[in-house]
Design a protein around this motif. Structure first.
Motif, PDB file in Angstrom:
ATOM      1  N   ARG A 173       0.861  -1.302  -0.037  1.00  0.00           N
ATOM      2  CA  ARG A 173       0.047  -0.014  -0.048  1.00  0.00           C
ATOM      3  C   ARG A 173       0.731   1.387  -0.037  1.00  0.00           C
ATOM      4  O   ARG A 173       0.650   2.261  -0.667  1.00  0.00           O
ATOM      5  N   ILE A 232      -4.904   7.689   4.155  1.00  0.00           N
ATOM      6  CA  ILE A 232      -3.968   7.884   3.100  1.00  0.00           C
ATOM      7  C   ILE A 232      -3.116   9.167   3.075  1.00  0.00           C
ATOM      8  O   ILE A 232      -1.992   9.023   2.877  1.00  0.00           O
ATOM      9  N   ILE A 237       0.965   4.414  -2.832  1.00  0.00           N
ATOM     10  CA  ILE A 237       1.194   5.800  -2.516  1.00  0.00           C
ATOM     11  C   ILE A 237       2.329   6.392  -2.835  1.00  0.00           C
ATOM     12  O   ILE A 237       2.149   7.593  -3.598  1.00  0.00           O
ATOM     13  N   GLU A 267       0.843   9.095   3.835  1.00  0.00           N
ATOM     14  CA  GLU A 267       1.516  10.103   2.880  1.00  0.00           C
ATOM     15  C   GLU A 267       2.608  10.879   3.877  1.00  0.00           C
ATOM     16  O   GLU A 267       3.822  11.095   3.384  1.00  0.00           O
ATOM     17  N   LEU A 290      -6.377  11.550  -3.118  1.00  0.00           N
ATOM     18  CA  LEU A 290      -6.517  10.970  -1.766  1.00  0.00           C
ATOM     19  C   LEU A 290      -7.923  10.024  -1.860  1.00  0.00           C
ATOM     20  O   LEU A 290      -7.548   8.636  -1.447  1.00  0.00           O
ATOM     21  N   LEU A 302      -7.055   6.961  -3.956  1.00  0.00           N
ATOM     22  CA  LEU A 302      -6.376   5.738  -3.460  1.00  0.00           C
ATOM     23  C   LEU A 302      -7.190   5.111  -2.177  1.00  0.00           C
ATOM     24  O   LEU A 302      -7.063   3.788  -1.882  1.00  0.00           O
ATOM     25  N   GLY A 303      -7.942   5.944  -1.610  1.00  0.00           N
ATOM     26  CA  GLY A 303      -8.660   5.394  -0.411  1.00  0.00           C
ATOM     27  C   GLY A 303      -9.715   4.280  -0.908  1.00  0.00           C
ATOM     28  O   GLY A 303      -9.907   3.283  -0.292  1.00  0.00           O
TER      29      GLY A 303
END
Length: 332
Positions: free
Chosen positions: A270, A301, A274, A305, A287, A290-291
């Motif tokens: 994961r 997320i 990111i 980061e 965000l 990706l979430g």
């Protein structure tokens, strides 16, 4: 009696007499035009004569007309569109253009260019002139001749264009006149007084005066105190110097290597996503995107980061030292 006047008696065939509502003298002037044109083309010009001398030599055969005759010619053109009358009126005033052009000739200014612009002004004056207002054609034409010459000087003789604003054009035309008026009143023509006199800003006066008063600087001219160096070579360049460019390129390569090395050490799938799909991607995912992929919230997320950004900052400083500074490392 001049050659042009003598030639008037030699030919009456080329131009027909004008209608009865015009003076009989006009037909003679039109014949003079025909003869003057023949003399113009027949003037002997040596091969080594410069264009200006050749032009002025031919002008000697174009006699100015009395103002009454000019008025009649202007009426002929105004009322009947008589192109021969217009041509004669223009040709017999070419000397006026040369006289005015010489008033504006400056160092490194081509007189022929000024004459050409003045001739355009003379033609413009003819199309706009109203012969019924009681103003002599030459008096009216002077305005347009000067206007075209000044417009050329304003736009083509200075490295920096002066007439880019209304105030700039006003100053270009009236700066010297305003200075003379102030001096005649016993005042020193400072920028502040000139600005007040012409109702423009003082900064505009300083800018335009610097361009008009100072001679142009040529970049290929020899630099003072240097025999083989030009002024252009002495000026600092706007582009980055080779040493700085090489240093920047070397630093960029080192940072690129650190980015690649850090990516191989992340491990977690994961966090790799990111890093590659958001933090260093050319078109980073949001965000939310990706979430949705990892079934977590946007805030989660973002937290990952931020942690990876701090990890990479530490990794980069260990590799390149404490002097490295990148705004990207401190953004959120």
């Amino acid at each position: 009696m001049t050659r042009a006047t003598r030639s008037t008696k030699q030919s009456t065939e080329y131009f027909q007499a004008l209608p009865d509502d015009s003076s009989d003298d006009i037909s003679g002037y039109k014949t003079a035009l025909f003869e003057a044109k023949k003399l113009w083309s027949g003037v002997n010009i040596s091969a080594d004569s410069d264009p200006l001398s050749a032009y002025l030599s031919r002008l000697n055969h174009l006699e100015p007309l009395p103002w009454t005759a000019q008025q009649q010619l202007a009426k002929r053109y105004k009322e009947h569109g008589d192109r021969d009358a217009a041509r004669l009126l223009v040709l017999t005033n070419l000397r006026l253009v040369v006289k005015l052009a010489k008033e504006y000739q400056r160092r490194k200014t081509d007189l022929l260019e000024l004459i050409q612009q003045g001739n355009l002004g003379l033609s413009e004056a003819l199309t706009r002139y109203d012969p019924y207002r009681g103003v002599k054609f030459t008096s009216y034409a002077q305005y347009w001749i000067r206007a075209l010459i000044l417009n050329y000087l304003m736009n083509h003789t200075h490295t920096v264009r002066i007439g880019g604003s209304r105030a700039g054009r006003k100053l270009f035309y009236n700066l010297k006149k305003a200075r003379r008026a102030l001096m005649q009143n016993g005042q020193k023509p400072t920028a502040a007084l000139v600005a007040e006199y012409l109702d423009v800003s003082e900064d505009e006066v300083i800018l335009v005066a610097a361009q008009i008063d100072a001679p142009p600087v040529y970049l290929d001219a020899q630099a003072p105190g240097h025999e083989e160096t030009t002024l252009g070579e002495m000026m600092p360049s706007d582009t980055i110097d080779p040493e700085t460019a090489a240093a920047d390129y070397d630093l960029a390569c080192q940072i690129r290597d650190c980015i690649d090395a850090f990516g191989t050490e992340i491990g977690d799938t994961r966090r790799v996503a990111i890093w590659s799909e958001r933090m260093i991607a050319d078109n980073p995912k949001t965000l939310a995107e990706l979430g949705a992929v990892w079934d977590v919230s946007k805030e989660r997320i973002r937290q990952l980061e931020v942690g990876m950004r701090e990890d990479f900052r530490t990794f980069l400083l260990d590799r390149l030292g404490d002097e490295i500074r990148l705004e990207w490392l401190h953004s959120t």
